[in-house]
Enzyme design. Structure first.
Site, short mmCIF file in Angstrom:
data_model
loop_
_atom_site.label_atom_id
_atom_site.label_comp_id
_atom_site.label_asym_id
_atom_site.label_seq_id
_atom_site.Cartn_x
_atom_site.Cartn_y
_atom_site.Cartn_z
N THR A 187 0.82 -1.21 0.00
CA THR A 187 0.00 0.00 0.00
C THR A 187 0.86 1.26 0.00
OG1 THR A 187 -1.50 1.35 1.35
CG2 THR A 187 -0.18 -0.25 2.51
N TYR A 225 -2.56 -1.99 10.35
CA TYR A 225 -2.60 -2.58 9.00
C TYR A 225 -1.45 -2.06 8.14
CZ TYR A 225 -3.57 -2.33 4.05
OH TYR A 225 -3.43 -2.36 2.69
N HIS A 226 -1.31 -0.74 8.06
CA HIS A 226 -0.23 -0.18 7.24
C HIS A 226 1.14 -0.61 7.77
CE1 HIS A 226 -3.54 2.70 6.20
NE2 HIS A 226 -3.01 2.57 5.00
N LYS A 243 2.29 -3.88 6.39
CA LYS A 243 2.80 -3.80 5.02
C LYS A 243 4.22 -3.22 5.03
CE LYS A 243 -1.07 -4.97 2.80
NZ LYS A 243 -1.25 -6.05 1.82
N SER A 277 -1.34 3.10 10.72
CA SER A 277 -2.25 2.15 11.39
C SER A 277 -1.53 0.81 11.50
CB SER A 277 -3.54 1.97 10.58
OG SER A 277 -3.30 1.12 9.46
#
Lengths: 402, 402
Positions: A145, A189-190, A193, A187
């Site tokens: 991302t 989630y980020h 990644k 976050s």
């Protein structure tokens, strides 16, 4: 080519599997169906009525004569079965979407934070180990991302993965070095990644794995040429506060006459891409692997950038929807610049779908068609980024609005 | 202060727990005893005859009157119990050693690679979530490693965690930015410490946790003032190819008349620290927390740097041991420079123990005392970094020696 699509039942995975199958590749979907489970757990459903994976695959075969294989497998928890699958299949490429992919869900609470890290990191690492052991010539294409870099742009473009920096050595002399563009994820989630990037760097260096990491913008739209062929092939469409991406949420809001809910001022600039460009980019990336021993190939998978408020105005202008500013549950800069290089995909032949395209109308029409499936209570964000935001927004909303 | 020592039964954890207890802190050891389990699984044992943790703790109480508490808990797999422990205890500080800490073990095979990532990342992340939820004022002191940066030094010192770089913006103007010093870990173990850095960056930024990350050099020696008090308090001493660190391995080899096994040319430069400085550094770090909202405090926990061949010569000169060059199982530069800043610990009052100290003789004497416990077959490295090294060293050793 023989291609495994990990996470091939999901929002990006399903249309990618179809597109690659259509292009003549031998496709196997590997999925644990966790996205459907999370729907059930949160009481959510896709705006579009998606069919079971087995039915989707059968419909595709009926319509095209093409077979897509399916392995029900959890790559984070079933490493031995993953090893066997990779060893037996020795795929030319694997496309890896099998990570928990919603930032708000990853910030919902302790369990979701832990699930996101455990699932994404163990899954990705298990796959890297399986390739190292059993199929080191396989090309791994991973969906990352743009958000790994955070959003605090200050006048320079985000390059494709690497940055040349000047540092001063111990003798006062300038030296130049190429580094991974520093990440500052906003976050959990980020963050996963961003961790993935270091896993890839290591396995490309130590085991000469061939790895492409795609830093994707926010996806909008839902249908591709292939998913439109039959109602049984329809792609999922999330509009809720956890999994819905911003433009798709606006389009649903417009379709049902709900104000467009802009978090904060809307001065945040983000990168966007239409789902039909996603599947095209994946195909281009699969066809353009790095060689063994080369560094990780990092591409920005985006079509254009826009501020959230400009996005809301675009939708408002076309539909007459009102714009409502609501408190921002995220801990992020209220406003930022964002300039992104996507030169590699342009050079590979991508003709980006822009936001002013007719597809915007198509998505609104689709939203209207299924508007009876909208649950209004699912639209507001429920996940606050930290205690401060939690208090401001959910415990003392008057103060937050003031 | 109330301090939890995660991994308090290990090589660094045990002497740290004693040292902090001696200094008057209320210490709780949290450990799953995994290090002892790995010993059993690999058929290894500490050169020194260590006692069971319960016996160690009882001996400490008998000798000093001080109570150390113990919680048998796996932080990677028992998040709910970890949450309860943190919520009930609300410690002033937690010292986190609870990660798999051997690079060769982490490269032994697929299972060990996966175990190292799953254990280290889930464990560290579970702890960060527990602190965020239940005790956000706790100071987390984590043991990292100098090895996150890789070893390809080219004329500039490794600063304490952050690097100022110059980049050119879109208008051709230079901009300065402070970034995390880029990592390039050389093993799965080192990679996990590099991932940890990003976890810390996120939780310091998003939840204002107070975090200190200590980038430690290679530890040598085994005894501290406290562990020397009684044979029941003796610290573990690893000399085997998986867990033994290089200088301790040389000292055991010298003690038993075995040649000093240097991997490759020995041109690799590494940073070193004596275990008694480790415990002192931890105490200094605990006493000097960052404030909430500050960035992660990163300190280099090292006394000095030396090449492996110079280290071997130092031991050889004192003991008459021969030096044997053996093939290097690691994928790493044959030679490198390494200059490390340790200014913060010097400023905090650390008086580093250098390699020419009398402690070198003490460790040799200790090795001789327990030389009947040495298993010669455990000395050679068994873990190769990748297929190429595996073939060169273990499948075709003649070619590797040539």
């Amino acid at each position: 080519m023989r291609i495994f699509v990990f996470g091939g039942d999901g929002f990006c995975g399903w249309p990618t599997a179809l597109h690659l199958s259509k292009s003549g590749h031998d496709v196997t979907i590997v999925d644990n169906l966790s996205r459907r489970e999370i729907d059930a757990k949160l009481g959510l459903q896709s705006l579009t009525p998606i069919t079971e994976l087995q039915e989707r695959i059968a419909a595709w075969r009926e319509l095209t004569g093409r077979i897509i294989h399916f392995e029900h497998l959890d790559i984070a928890r079933e490493a031995p079965r993953l090893d066997t699958l990779v060893a037996n299949g020795k795929p030319d490429a694997v496309v890896h979407f099998a990570e928990q992919r919603a930032a708000p869900y990853s910030m919902r609470g302790p369990d979701e934070k832990r699930y996101t890290v455990d699932n994404n990191i163990s899954g990705t690492h298990n796959l890297l180990v399986a390739l190292t052991q059993h199929s080191p010539d396989t090309h791994l294409v991973h969906l990352g991302t743009m958000g790994v870099y955070g959003y605090s742009g200050n006048g320079f473009s985000i390059p494709e993965g690497y940055l040349d920096v000047a540092v001063t050595d111990d003798h006062g002399q300038p030296q130049s070095r190429e580094i991974l563009f520093p990440t500052k994820p906003g976050s959990v989630y980020h963050m996963t990644k961003s961790l993935d990037q270091l896993l890839f760097q290591f396995y490309a260096q130590n085991d000469a794995l061939k790895i492409t990491d795609l830093h994707q913008g926010i996806v909008w739209g839902t249908q591709t040429k292939e998913t439109k062929l039959d109602p049984r092939l329809i792609n999922r469409f999330d509009y809720d506060g956890e999994y819905g991406t911003v433009l798709n949420r606006f389009l649903v809001e417009a379709a049902i006459g709900h104000p467009l809910t802009v978090h904060g001022t809307g001065g945040q600039t983000r990168a966007f891409i239409h789902i039909r460009d996603t599947v095209r980019c994946i195909e281009l990336a699969v066809g353009s692997p790095p060689q063994r021993g080369e560094k990780v190939k990092i591409l920005n998978q985006v079509a254009e950038t826009l501020t959230i408020i400009d996005l809301a105005r675009l939708v408002s202008d076309r539909t007459g929807a009102e714009i409502a500013h609501v408190p921002n549950p995220r801990a992020e800069a209220a406003e930022n610049e964002l300039v992104v290089s996507n030169e590699t995909f342009l050079a590979l032949g991508l003709d980006p779908t822009l936001l002013d395209s007719a597809l915007l109308e198509g998505t609104i029409a689709l939203s209207k068609r299924h508007s009876d499936r909208v649950d209004l209570s699912m639209i507001p964000a429920r996940s606050a980024w930290n205690r401060e935001r939690q208090k401001q927004i959910f415990e003392n909303p008057q103060a937050a609005a003031a």
